[in-house]
Write a protein that holds these residues in place. Structure first.
Motif, PDB file in Angstrom:
ATOM      1  N   TYR A   1       3.533  22.873 -11.897  1.00  0.00           N
ATOM      2  CA  TYR A   1       3.288  21.538 -11.354  1.00  0.00           C
ATOM      3  C   TYR A   1       3.291  20.476 -12.451  1.00  0.00           C
TER       4      TYR A   1
ATOM      5  N   ILE B   1       8.836  26.564  -5.998  1.00  0.00           N
ATOM      6  CA  ILE B   1       7.472  26.672  -5.508  1.00  0.00           C
ATOM      7  C   ILE B   1       7.546  27.042  -4.043  1.00  0.00           C
TER       8      ILE B   1
ATOM      9  N   SER C   1       7.506  27.439  -0.266  1.00  0.00           N
ATOM     10  CA  SER C   1       7.263  26.455   0.799  1.00  0.00           C
ATOM     11  C   SER C   1       6.714  27.128   2.052  1.00  0.00           C
TER      12      SER C   1
ATOM     13  N   ASP D   1      -3.296  27.754  -0.106  1.00  0.00           N
ATOM     14  CA  ASP D   1      -3.494  28.019  -1.519  1.00  0.00           C
ATOM     15  C   ASP D   1      -4.924  27.670  -1.888  1.00  0.00           C
TER      16      ASP D   1
ATOM     17  N   THR E   1      -1.756  23.714   2.023  1.00  0.00           N
ATOM     18  CA  THR E   1      -0.700  24.719   1.972  1.00  0.00           C
ATOM     19  C   THR E   1       0.252  24.450   0.806  1.00  0.00           C
ATOM     20  N   SER E   2       0.925  25.494   0.381  1.00  0.00           N
ATOM     21  CA  SER E   2       1.898  25.343  -0.702  1.00  0.00           C
ATOM     22  C   SER E   2       3.064  24.464  -0.260  1.00  0.00           C
TER      23      SER E   2
ATOM     24  N   ARG F   1       1.921  20.953  -0.988  1.00  0.00           N
ATOM     25  CA  ARG F   1       1.945  20.693  -2.428  1.00  0.00           C
ATOM     26  C   ARG F   1       3.369  20.457  -2.912  1.00  0.00           C
ATOM     27  N   THR F   2       4.309  21.234  -2.394  1.00  0.00           N
ATOM     28  CA  THR F   2       5.706  21.082  -2.808  1.00  0.00           C
ATOM     29  C   THR F   2       6.255  19.723  -2.388  1.00  0.00           C
TER      30      THR F   2
END
Length: 339
Positions: A66, A94, A96, A101, A107-108, A111-112
């Motif tokens: 990140y 990363i 999806s 997380d 959720t990832s 974040r993505t």
């Protein structure tokens, strides 16, 4: 940081150290929560531009995926398009997936999307304001895929930017309303040349493969036209977030039949643009209880265990924003004095 990202950073280290000015780059990375204030000071204490850049790159190499993405986005934001292009092939994958997380249940996938869109991460010390976040999200749902405006307005330092970032930190909102992603632009007070640069940088971010044009727009009108085409053809059903709008004439440059979330001190800035408009006012203060909650998090104590002088510290510092580094510094200074 995975091997691909690390190798790409090492491969182009010399070019990065030669060209970048670190101060604005670090501002973005601190906002993303991937660089600390003490690390910023370490970089700033270097005597030359080249040494400052070298120390920053060294710090990034020790961090995670990140941090790489944050650095890449910061380069794009600050107009280093050529340098960002050097790092593009190294952007780490990363996941999806919709699995949770460790970041507060986010959720990832979320974040993505937010990393790719340049949305600032939560402040190190974060106090939730659920009612306001829910109000913003409800207004965003009302856009229902059609062009329109959601305005968060309030006095300087009331937490508008933190609230805007928190509102889009939601899996169902992004997946259901903005599957095309989100795109954060820190605008601020601008003259015409500054606005043109902001528009050029945004167009570059939205057209990284240069499928629409290999040159930057030459004026604001051309940039506005380019942005409209990019949003309609390459990024439909996406959300444009304009942080800190001061003037209505600046906002008109982004009036391209998009879905837009903006923060401003003046709710009248949207009077000159077309489409549905929804407004969320933000009060100027968090109140004593939220202030005590911030202080308890900052000094790592339970709120109930704070001494009596904590109340006067909150009153004196006028705590108003959950992400304001200046307020935190003032709080800590007065706290240390009271101990």
């Amino acid at each position: 940081m995975d091997a691909k990202a690390r190798n790409c950073l090492l491969q182009h280290r010399e070019a990065l150290e030669k060209d970048i000015k670190t101060s604005y780059i670090m501002d973005h990375m601190i906002s993303d929560g991937v660089l600390t204030v003490s690390e910023e000071e370490k970089v700033k204490n270097q005597p030359t531009k080249h040494q400052r850049a070298a120390v920053l790159i060294k710090l990034i190499l020790k961090k995670d995926n990140y941090s790489y993405i944050s650095f890449y986005n910061a380069l794009l934001h600050e107009g280093y398009k050529d340098l960002a292009a050097l790092l593009h092939s190294g952007i780490p994958e990363i996941s999806s997936s919709s699995g949770k997380d460790s970041d507060g249940g986010i959720t990832s996938y979320v974040r993505t999307v937010l990393c790719e869109g340049g949305v600032p991460q939560r402040p190190v010390v974060f106090v939730t304001r659920k009612k306001l976040v829910n109000a913003i999200q409800q207004k965003l749902f009302k856009l229902n895929g059609d062009p329109g405006w959601v305005t968060i307005y309030g006095m300087a330092g009331c937490g508008k930017s933190v609230l805007a970032a928190e509102a889009v930190r939601d899996h169902s909102l992004l997946e259901g309303c903005f599957p095309g992603g989100v795109h954060w632009v820190s605008v601020g007070k601008q003259d015409k040349s500054g606005l043109l640069m902001k528009l050029q940088n945004l167009c570059s971010r939205l057209d990284q493969d240069e499928s629409f044009s290999q040159r930057l727009p030459l004026n604001i009108e051309e940039a506005k036209d380019r942005l409209r085409i990019l949003m309609l053809r390459k990024h439909p059903r996406s959300l444009l977030i304009l942080d800190d709008i001061w003037d209505s004439w600046v906002l008109k440059a982004f009036d391209n039949q998009c879905q837009i979330l903006l923060t401003t001190r003046d709710k009248s800035v949207t009077d000159s643009v077309m489409g549905p408009k929804y407004v969320v006012p933000v009060e100027s203060g968090l109140g004593k209880e939220k202030g005590l909650e911030i202080l308890s998090l900052f000094v790592n104590m339970k709120k109930a265990d704070l001494p009596e002088q904590a109340h006067s510290i909150i009153k004196e510092c006028k705590v108003v924003e959950c992400g304001d580094r200046g307020v935190f510094a003032d709080l800590l200074h007065k706290w240390n004095q009271s101990q």
